[in-house]
Write a protein that holds these residues in place. Structure first.
Motif, PDB file in Angstrom:
ATOM      1  N   VAL A  69      -6.311  -5.641   1.141  1.00  0.00           N
ATOM      2  CA  VAL A  69      -5.752  -6.115  -0.571  1.00  0.00           C
ATOM      3  C   VAL A  69      -4.409  -4.924  -0.723  1.00  0.00           C
ATOM      4  O   VAL A  69      -4.016  -5.250  -1.557  1.00  0.00           O
ATOM      5  N   GLY A  70      -4.380  -3.537  -0.502  1.00  0.00           N
ATOM      6  CA  GLY A  70      -3.246  -2.652  -0.372  1.00  0.00           C
ATOM      7  C   GLY A  70      -2.355  -2.744   0.099  1.00  0.00           C
ATOM      8  O   GLY A  70      -1.137  -2.620  -0.258  1.00  0.00           O
ATOM      9  N   ILE A  71      -2.229  -3.923   0.872  1.00  0.00           N
ATOM     10  CA  ILE A  71      -1.148  -3.959   1.871  1.00  0.00           C
ATOM     11  C   ILE A  71      -0.200  -5.219   0.290  1.00  0.00           C
ATOM     12  O   ILE A  71       1.090  -4.848   0.885  1.00  0.00           O
ATOM     13  N   VAL A  72      -0.505  -5.871   0.270  1.00  0.00           N
ATOM     14  CA  VAL A  72      -0.027  -6.970  -0.460  1.00  0.00           C
ATOM     15  C   VAL A  72       0.087  -6.442  -1.810  1.00  0.00           C
ATOM     16  O   VAL A  72       1.115  -6.723  -2.672  1.00  0.00           O
ATOM     17  N   TYR A  73      -1.058  -5.847  -2.699  1.00  0.00           N
ATOM     18  CA  TYR A  73      -0.552  -5.270  -3.605  1.00  0.00           C
ATOM     19  C   TYR A  73       1.048  -4.190  -3.666  1.00  0.00           C
ATOM     20  O   TYR A  73       1.423  -4.004  -4.436  1.00  0.00           O
ATOM     21  N   ALA A  74       0.668  -3.080  -2.590  1.00  0.00           N
ATOM     22  CA  ALA A  74       2.327  -2.310  -2.121  1.00  0.00           C
ATOM     23  C   ALA A  74       3.135  -3.356  -1.955  1.00  0.00           C
ATOM     24  O   ALA A  74       4.371  -2.638  -2.681  1.00  0.00           O
ATOM     25  N   GLY A  75       3.673  -4.316  -1.545  1.00  0.00           N
ATOM     26  CA  GLY A  75       4.576  -5.168  -1.495  1.00  0.00           C
ATOM     27  C   GLY A  75       4.837  -5.600  -2.773  1.00  0.00           C
ATOM     28  O   GLY A  75       5.450  -5.753  -2.833  1.00  0.00           O
ATOM     29  N   LEU A  76       3.863  -6.601  -3.215  1.00  0.00           N
ATOM     30  CA  LEU A  76       3.967  -6.809  -4.759  1.00  0.00           C
ATOM     31  C   LEU A  76       4.947  -5.763  -5.527  1.00  0.00           C
ATOM     32  O   LEU A  76       5.936  -6.077  -6.705  1.00  0.00           O
ATOM     33  N   ALA A  77       3.694  -4.299  -5.669  1.00  0.00           N
ATOM     34  CA  ALA A  77       4.543  -3.412  -6.413  1.00  0.00           C
ATOM     35  C   ALA A  77       5.933  -2.892  -6.387  1.00  0.00           C
ATOM     36  O   ALA A  77       6.870  -2.554  -7.595  1.00  0.00           O
ATOM     37  N   CYS A  78       6.080  -2.887  -5.193  1.00  0.00           N
ATOM     38  CA  CYS A  78       7.633  -2.058  -4.489  1.00  0.00           C
ATOM     39  C   CYS A  78       8.809  -3.202  -5.197  1.00  0.00           C
ATOM     40  O   CYS A  78       9.600  -2.354  -5.455  1.00  0.00           O
ATOM     41  N   LEU A  79       8.487  -4.722  -4.962  1.00  0.00           N
ATOM     42  CA  LEU A  79       9.110  -5.559  -5.147  1.00  0.00           C
ATOM     43  C   LEU A  79       9.751  -5.499  -6.724  1.00  0.00           C
ATOM     44  O   LEU A  79      10.827  -5.566  -7.715  1.00  0.00           O
ATOM     45  N   GLY A  80       9.087  -4.687  -7.697  1.00  0.00           N
ATOM     46  CA  GLY A  80       8.922  -4.504  -9.595  1.00  0.00           C
ATOM     47  C   GLY A  80       9.062  -3.108  -9.023  1.00  0.00           C
ATOM     48  O   GLY A  80       9.309  -2.613 -10.268  1.00  0.00           O
ATOM     49  N   GLN A  81      10.126  -2.333  -8.191  1.00  0.00           N
ATOM     50  CA  GLN A  81      10.168  -1.077  -8.558  1.00  0.00           C
ATOM     51  C   GLN A  81      11.313  -1.077  -9.227  1.00  0.00           C
ATOM     52  O   GLN A  81      12.616  -1.272  -8.605  1.00  0.00           O
ATOM     53  N   SER A  82      11.814   0.244  -9.790  1.00  0.00           N
ATOM     54  CA  SER A  82      13.601   0.687 -10.037  1.00  0.00           C
ATOM     55  C   SER A  82      14.509   1.900  -9.519  1.00  0.00           C
ATOM     56  O   SER A  82      15.200   1.738  -9.346  1.00  0.00           O
ATOM     57  N   LEU A  89      14.064   4.853  -7.066  1.00  0.00           N
ATOM     58  CA  LEU A  89      13.930   4.335  -5.424  1.00  0.00           C
ATOM     59  C   LEU A  89      12.791   5.217  -4.236  1.00  0.00           C
ATOM     60  O   LEU A  89      11.900   5.037  -3.564  1.00  0.00           O
ATOM     61  N   LYS A  90      12.742   6.362  -4.795  1.00  0.00           N
ATOM     62  CA  LYS A  90      11.653   7.418  -4.702  1.00  0.00           C
ATOM     63  C   LYS A  90      10.414   7.126  -4.774  1.00  0.00           C
ATOM     64  O   LYS A  90       9.127   7.003  -4.477  1.00  0.00           O
ATOM     65  N   ARG A  91      10.215   6.188  -5.773  1.00  0.00           N
ATOM     66  CA  ARG A  91       8.768   5.130  -6.979  1.00  0.00           C
ATOM     67  C   ARG A  91       8.386   4.212  -5.671  1.00  0.00           C
ATOM     68  O   ARG A  91       7.506   4.154  -4.818  1.00  0.00           O
ATOM     69  N   LEU A  92       9.875   3.379  -5.181  1.00  0.00           N
ATOM     70  CA  LEU A  92       9.417   2.437  -3.712  1.00  0.00           C
ATOM     71  C   LEU A  92       8.954   3.053  -2.878  1.00  0.00           C
ATOM     72  O   LEU A  92       8.046   2.254  -2.210  1.00  0.00           O
ATOM     73  N   VAL A  93       9.572   4.295  -2.019  1.00  0.00           N
ATOM     74  CA  VAL A  93       8.951   4.371  -1.246  1.00  0.00           C
ATOM     75  C   VAL A  93       7.181   4.961  -1.018  1.00  0.00           C
ATOM     76  O   VAL A  93       6.963   5.219  -0.097  1.00  0.00           O
ATOM     77  N   ALA A  94       6.991   5.861  -2.308  1.00  0.00           N
ATOM     78  CA  ALA A  94       5.681   6.234  -2.122  1.00  0.00           C
ATOM     79  C   ALA A  94       4.629   5.127  -2.144  1.00  0.00           C
ATOM     80  O   ALA A  94       3.660   4.999  -1.726  1.00  0.00           O
ATOM     81  N   PHE A  95       5.312   3.522  -2.997  1.00  0.00           N
ATOM     82  CA  PHE A  95       4.143   2.380  -3.342  1.00  0.00           C
ATOM     83  C   PHE A  95       4.254   1.913  -2.297  1.00  0.00           C
ATOM     84  O   PHE A  95       3.439   1.848  -1.156  1.00  0.00           O
ATOM     85  N   SER A  96       5.526   2.138  -1.141  1.00  0.00           N
ATOM     86  CA  SER A  96       5.354   1.501   0.435  1.00  0.00           C
ATOM     87  C   SER A  96       4.284   2.279   1.375  1.00  0.00           C
ATOM     88  O   SER A  96       3.876   1.100   2.591  1.00  0.00           O
ATOM     89  N   SER A  97       4.278   3.448   1.046  1.00  0.00           N
ATOM     90  CA  SER A  97       2.760   3.692   2.116  1.00  0.00           C
ATOM     91  C   SER A  97       1.739   3.392   1.549  1.00  0.00           C
ATOM     92  O   SER A  97       0.726   3.519   2.677  1.00  0.00           O
ATOM     93  N   ILE A  98       1.481   2.954   0.381  1.00  0.00           N
ATOM     94  CA  ILE A  98      -0.106   2.873   0.761  1.00  0.00           C
ATOM     95  C   ILE A  98       0.155   1.027   1.096  1.00  0.00           C
ATOM     96  O   ILE A  98      -1.721   1.494   1.914  1.00  0.00           O
ATOM     97  N   GLY A  99       0.629   0.546   1.167  1.00  0.00           N
ATOM     98  CA  GLY A  99       1.030  -0.541   2.122  1.00  0.00           C
ATOM     99  C   GLY A  99       1.004  -0.537   3.539  1.00  0.00           C
ATOM    100  O   GLY A  99      -0.147  -1.034   4.797  1.00  0.00           O
TER     101      GLY A  99
END
Length: 494
Positions: free
Chosen positions: A284-297, A299-309
């Motif tokens: 669930v974390g993998i999929v959630y992180a992927g979808l969350a990263c697609l919605g990020q504007s 860059l630092k927050r995107l890399v942070a969310f990617s760690s969850i995945g």
């Protein structure tokens, strides 16, 4: 060697104490060189430990700590902890070197470097502790310095983000302590080696299930497992660059290391009961992180969310309770540490030049404006998406492979489904990283003002991480050859 193991903790602790007791004027001017010297010596010590381990020498320290209640100062390294010790020492040294640059020099360097060294003591102590209470103490030592680094030197919203970090992790630690004490009292010992050798013998099914739930639940906050992840993006976004590097590169690994070192081998019945839950939460974390990263504007927050995945793949591997899965998890830990550490360094470099990490404000054209920096961002992104030949491929690929053959007591059909969904997560990872490259790296720069490209100091700081990504990707045995024997011994399999 015992001396090397003691020095691993003593050197950074001594460096921190020197800075804390020195006159302020002297320490403010000498803090950064002292920090680099202490971390570099610690890295050399970690390398020496690795050489001795490769030669078959045993590194172990076991002395009375609090004799009145039977607590011992028990330290050791094996194939499970050694790669993480090396990763921690390397990233901390690179952070200390990064701070020498005038653009990255922190305000109040005396306090900042002392906190950095205390942080290193706690991180290394977590990976070498072989006593349950000593593990907990080292685990907790990390929290206060990281809180102070975020709150004192972070960006916007640093104090609310730091408070959220400390509250989440302290609650998780309290839950974990309950589980550790329960296991220690029921087993009559806190020695992690003895407990692992027993493999749950002498512990009732109820103790194992309740103990695993408490220990894994506490560690899940640090990993972080969805839905206990909400502190992570805010903490990463607010933290200074070196704080983000160590938070992603090392602190998250403390949680998964605790699962492998303590929860799975000591409480096998609890592990079997909750492994499917861990697998589901990881995916669930993998999929959630992927979808969350697609919605990020940002860059630092995107890399942070990617760690969850990425940590979701680690959790999936551990949940299979097999040697292949746990080896995959340990490899993915190291790969994520070096790749995401590199990415946060690069994001810091972009922020220094453009004054922002908002992808809309950056507007693309990084490769044209700063070719070397842009090329390294591309390298970090393709490593993160798991391109074969780079470090990101092996751990996550092997974790999915292990899900097709979980331990015999686990539901095979569920794990096949988890592997399929994790594959969807891999596609989402590729999607958000390619979108990021299109928005930030490619295209024409918005501004005609020349931007400084990657400096020699930055190149020297980041090159070891690039080399590690390439070496681990092209020669995975450099990690798997170290971890496999220790994992099989821990699980009691050949």
């Amino acid at each position: 060697m015992n001396v090397l193991l003691v020095l691993l903790l003593a050197v950074p602790l001594a460096g921190a104490l020197v800075l804390l007791v020195s006159p302020r004027g002297w320490a403010q001017h000498r803090a950064l060189p002292v920090g680099l010297a202490a971390t570099a010596l610690t890295l050399l010590d970690a390398v020496a430990l690795a050489v001795h381990y490769a030669r078959g020498s045993r590194s172990d320290v076991d002395a009375a700590w609090i004799p009145a209640i039977g607590l011992r100062f028990h330290l050791g390294v094996d194939g499970i902890s050694l790669p993480l010790v090396l990763l921690t020492a390397l990233l901390t040294t690179l952070c200390a070197a990064y701070l020498l640059r005038s653009a990255a020099r922190p305000a109040r360097p005396q306090a900042f470097v002392a906190l950095l060294l205390l942080l290193e003591v706690g991180m290394l102590g977590t990976f070498v502790a072989l006593d349950l209470l000593l593990f907990f103490v080292a685990f907790e030592i990390v929290l206060v310095p990281m809180y102070a680094v975020i709150a004192g030197w972070g960006g916007a919203d640093r104090r609310p983000s730091a408070r959220q970090f400390i509250l989440y992790t302290l609650v998780g630690s309290g839950v974990m302590l309950v589980g550790l004490v329960l296991v220690g009292v029921a087993a009559g010992t806190l020695d992690m080696v003895v407990l692992a050798q027993r493999g749950g013998a002498g512990l009732s099914h109820t103790v194992q299930v309740v103990g695993f739930l408490a220990i894994a639940g506490g560690l899940a906050v640090k990993i972080p497992v969805w839905p206990l992840h909400s502190w992570l993006p805010d903490a990463h976004t607010a933290a200074p660059t070196v704080g983000s590097v160590l938070l992603a590169g090392v602190l998250l690994k403390m949680g998964t290391y605790g699962l492998v070192r303590i929860a799975v081998p000591i409480l096998p019945e609890g592990a079997a009961a909750f492994a499917p839950v861990l697998g589901v939460l990881g995916v669930v974390g993998i999929v959630y992180a992927g979808l969350a990263c697609l919605g990020q504007s940002n860059l630092k927050r995107l890399v942070a969310f990617s760690s969850i995945g990425h940590m979701g793949f680690v959790l999936l591997g551990i949940s299979t309770l097999t040697a292949v899965g746990i080896n995959a998890a340990l490899f993915a830990n190291i790969a994520h540490g070096v790749i995401t550490g590199l990415l946060f360094f690069l994001v810091g470099g972009i922020s220094e030049r453009y004054g922002s990490t908002d992808m809309g404000r950056l507007g693309g054209g990084l490769l044209a404006a700063t070719p070397r920096l842009g090329a390294l961002v591309v390298f970090g992104a393709v490593a993160s998406l798991g391109l074969p030949g780079l470090a990101g491929f092996w751990g996550e690929g092997l974790a999915v492979l292990a899900a097709f053959r979980p331990a015999a007591e686990l539901p095979g059909g569920l794990y096949v489904a988890l592997a399929a969904v994790a594959g969807v997560g891999m596609v989402l990872t590729a999607a958000y990283l390619l979108v990021m490259l299109r928005r930030v790296v490619y295209g024409v720069p918005r501004s005609s003002v020349p931007m400084p490209d990657m400096s020699r100091a930055e190149l020297l700081t980041w090159s070891p991480l690039v080399a590690a990504v390439l070496v681990a990707g092209l020669w995975p045995a450099v990690v798997l050859g170290v971890t496999d024997g220790a994992v099989r011994a821990l699980l009691g399999v050949r």
